[in-house]
Scaffold this motif. Structure first.
Motif, PDB file in Angstrom:
ATOM      1  N   TYR A 122       0.752  -0.682   0.121  1.00 44.69           N
ATOM      2  CA  TYR A 122       0.054   0.053  -0.146  1.00 44.69           C
ATOM      3  C   TYR A 122       1.240   0.985  -0.568  1.00 44.69           C
ATOM      4  N   VAL A 123       1.563   1.562   1.039  1.00 41.64           N
ATOM      5  CA  VAL A 123       2.591   2.384   1.145  1.00 41.64           C
ATOM      6  C   VAL A 123       3.471   2.543  -0.649  1.00 41.64           C
ATOM      7  N   VAL A 124       4.039   1.701  -0.968  1.00 38.10           N
ATOM      8  CA  VAL A 124       4.647   1.586  -2.655  1.00 38.10           C
ATOM      9  C   VAL A 124       3.833   1.966  -3.290  1.00 38.10           C
ATOM     10  N   ARG A 125       2.382   2.556  -3.629  1.00 41.88           N
ATOM     11  CA  ARG A 125       2.067   2.248  -4.516  1.00 41.88           C
ATOM     12  C   ARG A 125       0.941   3.120  -3.971  1.00 41.88           C
ATOM     13  N   HIS A 126       1.454   3.771  -2.922  1.00 39.99           N
ATOM     14  CA  HIS A 126       0.401   5.040  -2.785  1.00 39.99           C
ATOM     15  C   HIS A 126       1.178   6.336  -2.390  1.00 39.99           C
ATOM     16  N   ALA A 127       2.220   6.236  -1.885  1.00 38.50           N
ATOM     17  CA  ALA A 127       3.228   7.095  -0.737  1.00 38.50           C
ATOM     18  C   ALA A 127       3.389   7.705  -1.984  1.00 38.50           C
ATOM     19  N   ALA A 128       3.900   9.991  -1.429  1.00 38.96           N
ATOM     20  CA  ALA A 128       4.539  10.926  -2.537  1.00 38.96           C
ATOM     21  C   ALA A 128       5.861  11.242  -2.687  1.00 38.96           C
ATOM     22  N   CYS A 129       6.498   9.630  -1.679  1.00 39.81           N
ATOM     23  CA  CYS A 129       8.122   9.833  -1.700  1.00 39.81           C
ATOM     24  C   CYS A 129       8.267   8.986  -2.042  1.00 39.81           C
TER      25      CYS A 129
END
Length: 135
Positions: A122-129
């Motif tokens: 989830y973090v890989v797909r949605h983080a902007a950094c």
């Protein structure tokens, strides 16, 4: 390299939080901020009704203490514990606190991850950094 690094910490045996912290220290530029971050997943109200009074508050305090112990001796480090959904809380915190890198410890995906999705995914797909995933 990075000015503010977020290190989500899960207290699961299979996650390598110490390894993620070491990577964060390597990736951090001089005087960078490193934030250790733990999310307490919401307990459904029907289950929470069976918990002793004050249990959730005590648990949050205990987890905050564990994170604070982990940042002892680290320069410019902080420990944050929040309630919520792990993936969404990590991404939201990163976007609202000017985090420019997330270092997250992953694990070998199993069938449940293929069907439900993991926090790291989830973090890989949605983080902007930038996101660094350790296995």
């Amino acid at each position: 390299m990075y000015a503010h690094i977020l290190v989500p910490v899960s207290f699961d045996e299979e996650r390598d939080a110490k390894g993620a912290m070491r990577v964060a220290e390597v990736l951090a530029e001089h005087s960078a901020k490193i934030t250790l971050f733990h999310v307490i997943e919401q307990i459904p109200s029907y289950a929470a009704a069976y918990l002793p009074d004050g249990y959730l508050k005590e648990r949050k305090t205990a987890l905050q203490g564990k994170l604070e112990s982990a940042v002892e001796g680290m320069e410019n480090a902080a420990a944050v514990v929040v309630d919520g959904h792990a993936g969404r809380s990590i991404v939201e915190y990163a976007s609202t606190h000017r985090v420019d890198c997330i270092v997250v410890a992953g694990h070998r995906p199993g069938m449940q991850d293929l069907l439900l999705g993991s926090t790291a995914h989830y973090v890989v797909r949605h983080a902007a950094c930038a996101v660094h995933v350790l296995r």
